[in-house]
Design a protein around this motif. Structure first.
Motif, PDB file in Angstrom:
ATOM      1  N   LEU A 150      37.812  48.996  38.075  1.00  0.00           N
ATOM      2  CA  LEU A 150      39.025  48.434  37.487  1.00  0.00           C
ATOM      3  C   LEU A 150      40.299  49.179  37.879  1.00  0.00           C
ATOM      4  CD1 LEU A 150      38.000  47.317  33.865  1.00  0.00           C
ATOM      5  CD2 LEU A 150      38.150  45.951  35.955  1.00  0.00           C
ATOM      6  N   PRO A 151      40.272  50.508  38.029  1.00  0.00           N
ATOM      7  CA  PRO A 151      41.517  51.186  38.427  1.00  0.00           C
ATOM      8  C   PRO A 151      42.073  50.714  39.767  1.00  0.00           C
ATOM      9  CG  PRO A 151      39.947  52.772  37.557  1.00  0.00           C
ATOM     10  CD  PRO A 151      39.198  51.478  37.711  1.00  0.00           C
ATOM     11  N   TYR A 152      41.240  50.123  40.608  1.00  0.00           N
ATOM     12  CA  TYR A 152      41.693  49.659  41.917  1.00  0.00           C
ATOM     13  C   TYR A 152      42.211  48.219  41.886  1.00  0.00           C
ATOM     14  CZ  TYR A 152      39.146  53.687  43.815  1.00  0.00           C
ATOM     15  OH  TYR A 152      38.697  54.941  44.109  1.00  0.00           O
ATOM     16  N   LEU A 153      42.047  47.533  40.751  1.00  0.00           N
ATOM     17  CA  LEU A 153      42.405  46.122  40.679  1.00  0.00           C
ATOM     18  C   LEU A 153      43.683  45.918  39.885  1.00  0.00           C
ATOM     19  CD1 LEU A 153      38.897  44.500  39.966  1.00  0.00           C
ATOM     20  CD2 LEU A 153      39.978  44.989  42.180  1.00  0.00           C
ATOM     21  N   SER A 154      44.550  45.041  40.383  1.00  0.00           N
ATOM     22  CA  SER A 154      45.788  44.709  39.675  1.00  0.00           C
ATOM     23  C   SER A 154      45.471  43.854  38.454  1.00  0.00           C
ATOM     24  CB  SER A 154      46.715  43.939  40.609  1.00  0.00           C
ATOM     25  OG  SER A 154      46.170  42.643  40.874  1.00  0.00           O
ATOM     26  N   GLU A 155      46.477  43.649  37.630  1.00  0.00           N
ATOM     27  CA  GLU A 155      46.297  42.810  36.440  1.00  0.00           C
ATOM     28  C   GLU A 155      45.873  41.397  36.839  1.00  0.00           C
ATOM     29  OE1 GLU A 155      48.895  41.218  32.570  1.00  0.00           O
ATOM     30  OE2 GLU A 155      49.651  42.858  33.825  1.00  0.00           O
ATOM     31  N   ASP A 156      46.488  40.880  37.894  1.00  0.00           N
ATOM     32  CA  ASP A 156      46.126  39.543  38.358  1.00  0.00           C
ATOM     33  C   ASP A 156      44.683  39.498  38.848  1.00  0.00           C
ATOM     34  OD1 ASP A 156      46.723  36.748  39.385  1.00  0.00           O
ATOM     35  OD2 ASP A 156      46.228  37.750  41.272  1.00  0.00           O
ATOM     36  N   GLN A 157      44.263  40.495  39.609  1.00  0.00           N
ATOM     37  CA  GLN A 157      42.881  40.525  40.093  1.00  0.00           C
ATOM     38  C   GLN A 157      41.898  40.645  38.933  1.00  0.00           C
ATOM     39  OE1 GLN A 157      43.552  43.845  42.730  1.00  0.00           O
ATOM     40  NE2 GLN A 157      43.304  42.567  44.570  1.00  0.00           N
ATOM     41  N   GLN A 158      42.227  41.480  37.963  1.00  0.00           N
ATOM     42  CA  GLN A 158      41.334  41.636  36.815  1.00  0.00           C
ATOM     43  C   GLN A 158      41.207  40.336  36.021  1.00  0.00           C
ATOM     44  OE1 GLN A 158      41.779  45.143  34.358  1.00  0.00           O
ATOM     45  NE2 GLN A 158      42.593  46.352  36.068  1.00  0.00           N
ATOM     46  N   GLY A 159      42.225  39.514  36.068  1.00  0.00           N
ATOM     47  CA  GLY A 159      42.179  38.231  35.371  1.00  0.00           C
ATOM     48  C   GLY A 159      41.339  37.183  36.078  1.00  0.00           C
TER      49      GLY A 159
END
Length: 552
Positions: free
Chosen positions: A412-421
């Motif tokens: 998760l630290p490597y993923l943006s808010e949009d990617q996490q969504g």
């Protein structure tokens, strides 16, 4: 009237067929289902064996649409870190293995998780302390990295001057020295020195895997890399011999490995293998292509750069134009395509390649392909609908869709808010009409379908999973809006996986005429709270009416 050999009763029978309702009995004659409900009870005779479901449930045998069974078996027979999740436990198991094999020139194992180590990566010094002077290589649980001792690096000729290989990375410390962590193809620099298991060892591994998987209710699977790949020996002859001798009781679909170095020159070889795999329970109707890596080591191909690494977009292992050419050729040869794509860019590239094939729009060259994209950690929203339009199967690994420490700390630290969504968008895919097939990627993660069903429905970890014992993983869902209901999850491990495995003509549902591939559960999954789905137990497993696992 001919009577039944077996009649199951005193429980609930779930056919997993939209044309059939749940009932209370099922009859088997020879290797086939012959009746359901009252019709099944009517087939009881003097020699019929009555099997008491004891209030539990009878379902189609579970199928795994993406697994590496022989690799899992080898891991279980070797230095296996799969069932523990702490550095102290790793140390104990590795030390015990080294002591048990004092004369082995190389020590090997698998199953470690990155979140156990500070910074997410292990260091050679840890192995050097456990077994001084020994050459040791321990492959990560996801097979995308290897942990090597200093002696292993020395024997492989890896030092500060060794360049990173194509498609891989040698992790180095601040002084430029290799740490012992080797990512993707860099692992091959060391694993190529490991002694290959002989055919007897491969057969033992297959039979151990089969025993274990039958115990989890699994009656069929798709082996997602049959060939010399991913530090896994070529298991084609292992499967073929086991099938020819009747030792392969599971039904196995092989996805033949696409060697991206060999290119088109290997097509004839793949055709020959498919023709030779027509014995017993083994067929090789698919080809496996790796298009990218994984997010945890920044090798999954993504559109948006990784958080904190503005120039890192992952790796496309095959250039998109070349991938399209490969897909068109293999499709023309009537191979099902099994495409590994974790990042959203890799998924997009695989869809573009699939769209380029003859007959993709249902034209005169169309046939009945079972093309699938495996993993799909991230997908762009407009590509969800493209998957449905192209008829591409979403081959998903539900046990990954939860907030365990591995995901929270190393991904998760490597993923943006949009990617996490857009993370493991199961409900979005299902809601768009995309076919869903579920699998485990074992030994990457547990092959237990009941744990997978629990996670798909709850988006949390089952209580028994050693890799998610924390309260957060078990109670805080990962994108609860992307959960799927129980019926969809069960379908994904039965009819959906059977379709992906090209076994849907005779398995995946409980209807008269289908093969009697069955799993008996101690409770009805529809009668327990969703939070308890991962606690259900397999009481028995049958393949073709024959018991292959009995815990009754």
């Amino acid at each position: 009237m001919t009577t039944a050999d077996l009649v199951f009763h005193n429980g609930v029978v779930h056919p997993i067929d939209p044309a059939l309702s749940a009932t209370d009995a099922l009859a088997v004659r020879d290797d086939r289902i012959v009746a359901l409900g009252d019709d099944a009870v009517a087939l009881k005779g003097a020699h019929t064996e009555l099997i008491d479901l004891a209030g539990g449930a009878l379902l189609p045998g579970f199928q795994d649409a993406h697994i590496h069974a022989v690799a899992g078996g080898l891991q279980r027979l070797g230095c296996n870190l799969e069932d523990v999740h702490s550095l102290d436990d790793y140390r104990s198991l590795i030390a015990a293995h080294a002591q048990q094999h004092p004369d082995d020139e190389w020590l090997a194992g698998a199953g470690w998780y990155g979140d156990v180590f500070e910074g997410g990566y292990p260091h050679r010094k840890e192995l050097d302390q456990i077994a001084p002077g020994r050459a040791m290589v321990i492959v990560s649980h996801d097979a995308h990295g290897a942990w090597a001792s200093s002696e292993a690096l020395r024997r492989a000729g890896i030092n500060r001057h060794t360049p990173d290989p194509d498609g891989g990375r040698i992790v180095r410390d601040a002084a430029g020295e290799p740490t012992g962590m080797l990512i993707e193809s860099a692992a091959d620099l060391v694993t190529e020195f490991l002694p290959e298991p002989d055919e007897a060892q491969l057969t033992a591994a297959l039979l151990e895997a089969q025993r274990y998987l039958h115990g989890l209710g699994i009656t069929a699977w798709q082996d997602a890399a049959v060939g010399a790949a991913l530090a896994i020996p070529d298991t084609f002859e292992t499967y073929r011999t086991a099938a020819a001798t009747g030792r392969l009781t599971a039904r196995v679909t092989g996805a033949l490995w696409w060697d991206r170095v060999a290119g088109m020159d290997q097509v004839d070889f793949l055709r020959e293998r498919r023709a030779a795999a027509c014995t017993g329970n083994f067929r090789a109707t698919a080809v496996k292509i790796m298009q990218d890596g994984v997010c945890e080591n920044l090798t999954a191909a993504v559109f948006q750069a990784y958080q904190g690494h503005e120039h890192e977009h992952g790796l496309s292992f095959i250039e998109p134009d070349e991938l399209a050419t490969i897909v068109r050729r293999l499709d023309a040869e009537r191979f099902d395509l099994h495409l590994h794509a974790v990042g959203d860019r890799a998924v997009h590239e695989c869809l573009d390649a699939t769209a380029s094939r003859d007959g993709a729009a249902g034209g005169p060259a169309a046939w009945d392909p079972r093309h699938q994209i495996a993993h799909i950690d991230l997908i762009r929203r407009d590509d969800v609908m493209r998957m449905r339009e192209l008829g591409v199967i979403a081959n998903l690994q539900p046990l990954w869709a939860r907030e365990d420490r591995v995901l929270v700390e190393t991904k998760l630290p490597y993923l943006s808010e949009d990617q996490q969504g857009r993370h493991f968008a199961f409900r979005s895919l299902h809601g768009a009409g995309v076919r869903i097939a579920l699998g485990s990627d074992w030994p990457v993660s547990s092959p237990d379908p009941l744990w997978g069903i629990h996670t798909a429905v709850n988006r949390t970890a089952p209580a028994g999973d050693p890799h998610a014992h924390d309260d957060h993983a078990q109670h805080v869902p990962l994108l609860a809006s992307e959960s799927i209901d129980l019926a969809t999850a069960l379908h994904g491990y039965t009819q959906g996986a059977a379709y992906a495995n090209r076994l849907d003509d005779c398995t995946g549902t409980l209807r008269p005429g289908s093969l009697a591939d069955l799993v008996l559960l101690d409770q009805d999954p529809y009668a327990v709270p969703s939070a308890q789905l991962g606690s259900l137990k397999v009481r028995a497993t049958l393949v073709g009416g024959q018991v292959v696992h009995d815990a009754m």
